[in-house]
Design a protein around this motif. Structure first.
Motif, PDB file in Angstrom:
ATOM      1  N   ILE A 175       5.793  -6.846   0.581  1.00  0.00           N
ATOM      2  CA  ILE A 175       5.127  -7.331  -0.618  1.00  0.00           C
ATOM      3  C   ILE A 175       4.456  -6.176  -1.362  1.00  0.00           C
ATOM      4  O   ILE A 175       3.994  -5.213  -0.748  1.00  0.00           O
ATOM      5  CB  ILE A 175       4.114  -8.422  -0.198  1.00  0.00           C
ATOM      6  N   ILE A 176       4.444  -6.260  -2.676  1.00  0.00           N
ATOM      7  CA  ILE A 176       3.692  -5.290  -3.479  1.00  0.00           C
ATOM      8  C   ILE A 176       2.510  -6.035  -4.095  1.00  0.00           C
ATOM      9  O   ILE A 176       2.669  -7.140  -4.631  1.00  0.00           O
ATOM     10  CB  ILE A 176       4.580  -4.653  -4.566  1.00  0.00           C
ATOM     11  N   VAL A 177       1.337  -5.432  -3.966  1.00  0.00           N
ATOM     12  CA  VAL A 177       0.109  -6.076  -4.445  1.00  0.00           C
ATOM     13  C   VAL A 177      -0.471  -5.255  -5.592  1.00  0.00           C
ATOM     14  O   VAL A 177      -0.629  -4.038  -5.469  1.00  0.00           O
ATOM     15  CB  VAL A 177      -0.941  -6.186  -3.317  1.00  0.00           C
ATOM     16  N   GLU A 178      -0.791  -5.948  -6.681  1.00  0.00           N
ATOM     17  CA  GLU A 178      -1.483  -5.297  -7.795  1.00  0.00           C
ATOM     18  C   GLU A 178      -2.816  -6.007  -7.964  1.00  0.00           C
ATOM     19  O   GLU A 178      -2.864  -7.238  -8.043  1.00  0.00           O
ATOM     20  CB  GLU A 178      -0.639  -5.431  -9.066  1.00  0.00           C
ATOM     21  N   LYS A 179      -3.904  -5.227  -7.980  1.00  0.00           N
ATOM     22  CA  LYS A 179      -5.232  -5.818  -8.179  1.00  0.00           C
ATOM     23  C   LYS A 179      -5.825  -5.259  -9.465  1.00  0.00           C
ATOM     24  O   LYS A 179      -5.944  -4.049  -9.608  1.00  0.00           O
ATOM     25  CB  LYS A 179      -6.140  -5.487  -6.978  1.00  0.00           C
ATOM     26  N   LYS A 193       0.229  -0.138   0.741  1.00  0.00           N
ATOM     27  CA  LYS A 193       0.082  -1.019   1.896  1.00  0.00           C
ATOM     28  C   LYS A 193      -1.040  -0.557   2.837  1.00  0.00           C
ATOM     29  O   LYS A 193      -1.793  -1.374   3.362  1.00  0.00           O
ATOM     30  CB  LYS A 193       1.413  -1.075   2.650  1.00  0.00           C
ATOM     31  N   ALA A 194      -1.143   0.749   3.012  1.00  0.00           N
ATOM     32  CA  ALA A 194      -2.153   1.284   3.931  1.00  0.00           C
ATOM     33  C   ALA A 194      -3.571   0.918   3.495  1.00  0.00           C
ATOM     34  O   ALA A 194      -4.498   0.924   4.303  1.00  0.00           O
ATOM     35  CB  ALA A 194      -2.008   2.800   4.006  1.00  0.00           C
ATOM     36  N   LYS A 195      -3.737   0.584   2.215  1.00  0.00           N
ATOM     37  CA  LYS A 195      -5.085   0.275   1.723  1.00  0.00           C
ATOM     38  C   LYS A 195      -5.391  -1.227   1.685  1.00  0.00           C
ATOM     39  O   LYS A 195      -6.495  -1.612   1.312  1.00  0.00           O
ATOM     40  CB  LYS A 195      -5.253   0.872   0.317  1.00  0.00           C
ATOM     41  N   HIS A 196      -4.428  -2.044   2.061  1.00  0.00           N
ATOM     42  CA  HIS A 196      -4.643  -3.499   1.971  1.00  0.00           C
ATOM     43  C   HIS A 196      -5.839  -3.960   2.804  1.00  0.00           C
ATOM     44  O   HIS A 196      -6.589  -4.835   2.403  1.00  0.00           O
ATOM     45  CB  HIS A 196      -3.395  -4.267   2.431  1.00  0.00           C
ATOM     46  N   SER A 197      -5.989  -3.353   4.000  1.00  0.00           N
ATOM     47  CA  SER A 197      -7.025  -3.862   4.902  1.00  0.00           C
ATOM     48  C   SER A 197      -8.430  -3.431   4.471  1.00  0.00           C
ATOM     49  O   SER A 197      -9.417  -4.035   4.871  1.00  0.00           O
ATOM     50  CB  SER A 197      -6.746  -3.426   6.339  1.00  0.00           C
ATOM     51  N   GLU A 198      -8.516  -2.373   3.659  1.00  0.00           N
ATOM     52  CA  GLU A 198      -9.847  -1.933   3.230  1.00  0.00           C
ATOM     53  C   GLU A 198     -10.167  -2.325   1.792  1.00  0.00           C
ATOM     54  O   GLU A 198     -11.287  -2.124   1.323  1.00  0.00           O
ATOM     55  CB  GLU A 198      -9.978  -0.410   3.408  1.00  0.00           C
ATOM     56  N   SER A 219      -8.045 -10.243 -10.625  1.00  0.00           N
ATOM     57  CA  SER A 219      -6.709 -10.686 -10.999  1.00  0.00           C
ATOM     58  C   SER A 219      -5.703 -10.013 -10.068  1.00  0.00           C
ATOM     59  O   SER A 219      -5.645  -8.788  -9.987  1.00  0.00           O
ATOM     60  CB  SER A 219      -6.440 -10.290 -12.458  1.00  0.00           C
ATOM     61  N   ILE A 220      -4.961 -10.826  -9.337  1.00  0.00           N
ATOM     62  CA  ILE A 220      -4.049 -10.301  -8.309  1.00  0.00           C
ATOM     63  C   ILE A 220      -2.617 -10.706  -8.656  1.00  0.00           C
ATOM     64  O   ILE A 220      -2.352 -11.873  -8.978  1.00  0.00           O
ATOM     65  CB  ILE A 220      -4.374 -10.907  -6.912  1.00  0.00           C
ATOM     66  N   GLU A 221      -1.713  -9.752  -8.581  1.00  0.00           N
ATOM     67  CA  GLU A 221      -0.285 -10.067  -8.707  1.00  0.00           C
ATOM     68  C   GLU A 221       0.368  -9.773  -7.360  1.00  0.00           C
ATOM     69  O   GLU A 221       0.161  -8.692  -6.788  1.00  0.00           O
ATOM     70  CB  GLU A 221       0.376  -9.205  -9.792  1.00  0.00           C
ATOM     71  N   LEU A 222       1.133 -10.724  -6.865  1.00  0.00           N
ATOM     72  CA  LEU A 222       1.822 -10.555  -5.584  1.00  0.00           C
ATOM     73  C   LEU A 222       3.323 -10.667  -5.827  1.00  0.00           C
ATOM     74  O   LEU A 222       3.790 -11.685  -6.343  1.00  0.00           O
ATOM     75  CB  LEU A 222       1.393 -11.648  -4.602  1.00  0.00           C
ATOM     76  N   VAL A 223       4.047  -9.627  -5.481  1.00  0.00           N
ATOM     77  CA  VAL A 223       5.504  -9.652  -5.662  1.00  0.00           C
ATOM     78  C   VAL A 223       6.148  -9.384  -4.308  1.00  0.00           C
ATOM     79  O   VAL A 223       5.901  -8.341  -3.709  1.00  0.00           O
ATOM     80  CB  VAL A 223       5.956  -8.574  -6.672  1.00  0.00           C
ATOM     81  N   HIS A 224       6.936 -10.335  -3.812  1.00  0.00           N
ATOM     82  CA  HIS A 224       7.586 -10.080  -2.528  1.00  0.00           C
ATOM     83  C   HIS A 224       9.094  -9.910  -2.708  1.00  0.00           C
ATOM     84  O   HIS A 224       9.687 -10.454  -3.623  1.00  0.00           O
ATOM     85  CB  HIS A 224       7.248 -11.153  -1.489  1.00  0.00           C
ATOM     86  N   PHE A 225       9.642  -9.105  -1.815  1.00  0.00           N
ATOM     87  CA  PHE A 225      11.068  -8.796  -1.887  1.00  0.00           C
ATOM     88  C   PHE A 225      11.868  -9.861  -1.144  1.00  0.00           C
ATOM     89  O   PHE A 225      11.499 -10.250  -0.042  1.00  0.00           O
ATOM     90  CB  PHE A 225      11.346  -7.420  -1.281  1.00  0.00           C
TER      91      PHE A 225
END
Lengths: 312, 67
Positions: free
Chosen positions: B33-37, B44-49, B57-63
């Motif tokens: 998934i690609i996340v835009e905030k 991806k490495a920054k998702h948990s922090e 406003s969040i955009e979630l795009v999954h492959f």
């Protein structure tokens, strides 16, 4: 060149042939089945009845639509060797495949020969597309970080044909811009939508381009063109069985797979080590390490079709 | 907390603090998934922090693979 002649392949080929494209190459390993007819727009009931190879049926229909187009059609299980052979003289590659194994090969070939390609996919009411320009945009390897494995497919959760047509609109609009060399108007964004949930997103992903990417970076090695990174297949002698072994060792989630396949026609049995899924003609045995045995066929092409149909 | 996710306003429990927890909430953890905030892509490495807050406003795009 279009890789795959399923829903996206037939739709994009028809649009381009009607538009009067000079030459088009189409490759597919599969034959027409009844379940294809809801969305694969070049095929007929007669071809499903006769199990006509898709590449043959597609060429017949496309030639009838526009006889002036030079249509090269191949009944072929495309992998690295075949891509290397077909790529000469190609201006653009359209992804109309159903799996990431071949997409990663397309991605590396695109970078190696500096030919743009358009990633497109859809399932359910969801679709996604991104135009990859070597030397400019991130490549698929930059975007993915890891290759998606398993999950939902058009055969496990279905697909509505408007989702196909929507992806096609995005894909072929971009294709036309590339073919007439109007790069100024390319979208330059990753687009995705869900027609059922009334969502659409376009996001700029330029910053995901990685300088150290092995497919498009300075020290590139085109990892998906090497033998060790390809999915291996083998016909098991005397057993009417094909083994498919993914390039990387996986830890497949058999419980999730059980839930997905239980909704399909067929019988699912599971123990801690493997899952077995039987349809009327075949049995797929999926091991936790990712290996799959497809019983009931000696054909690698048919086994791969079943593998990607049920396992993604 | 109210977020705009893929254009829709959604209410999510206050206990959800990071992007990783948000993806778990939406059951998207097993997808690529690609996340835009707020207009910025999050690696991806920054998702948990990466913390989320009200009105983000969040955009979630999954492959996906089908075609």
């Amino acid at each position: 060149m279009i890789i795959g002649a399923g829903a996206l392949g037939t739709g994009s080929a028809e649009m381009l042939v009607r538009a009067g494209i000079g030459k088009i190459t189409l490759a597919d390993r599969d034959y027409v089945e009844w379940s294809n007819l809801q969305r694969q727009q070049l095929y007929t009931e007669e071809e499903a009845e006769q199990r006509t190879p898709k590449a043959v049926a597609a060429k017949r229909r496309l030639s009838a639509i526009n006889a002036e187009v030079d249509i090269r059609s191949h009944v072929m299980d495309v992998s690295v060797e075949e891509m290397e052979r077909l790529i000469e003289g190609v201006d653009l590659i359209l992804d109309a495949s159903d799996n990431f194994d071949i997409r990663m090969v397309i991605n590396d070939i695109s970078q190696k020969y500096s030919i743009p390609w358009i990633y497109s996919a859809c399932v359910g009411s969801y679709g996604i597309s991104y135009t990859i320009l070597p030397g400019e945009t991130p490549c698929l390897n930059c975007l993915l970080e890891e290759v998606p494995m398993g999950g939902i497919t058009c055969d496990t959760v279905g697909i509505i044909s408007p989702a196909v047509q929507m992806v096609l609109s995005f894909q072929i609009s971009e294709a036309l811009k590339i073919l007439v060399e109007d790069r100024l108007h390319l979208r330059n964004k990753l687009v995705s939508f869900d027609l059922w949930k009334n969502h659409q997103s376009t996001i700029k992903v330029d910053m995901l381009k990685k300088a150290d990417c092995l497919s498009c970076g300075a020290e590139r090695s085109y990892p998906y063109l090497s033998f060790s990174n390809q999915t291996k297949t083998a016909v098991l002698c005397g057993r009417d069985t094909v083994q498919i072994r993914p390039s990387q060792r996986l830890d497949r989630d058999l419980e999730s797979l059980d839930k997905i396949l239980s909704k399909r026609k067929g019988e699912v049995k599971r123990n801690p080590y493997l899952l077995s899924f039987s349809t009327s003609n075949h049995r797929l045995v999926v091991f936790k390490d990712g290996r799959v045995l497809i019983h009931g066929t000696k054909s690698i092409a048919e086994a791969k079709t079943l593998y990607h149909r049920y396992l993604g | 907390m109210i977020l705009t996710v893929n254009g829709d306003q959604v209410e999510i429990p206050e206990a959800i603090e990071t992007i990783t927890e948000l993806l778990q909430h939406f059951k998207l953890y097993d997808k690529v998934i690609i996340v835009e905030k707020n207009g910025e892509i999050l690696e991806k490495a920054k998702h948990s922090e990466s913390l989320i807050s009200d009105k983000d406003s969040i955009e979630l795009v999954h492959f996906v693979g089908g075609g």
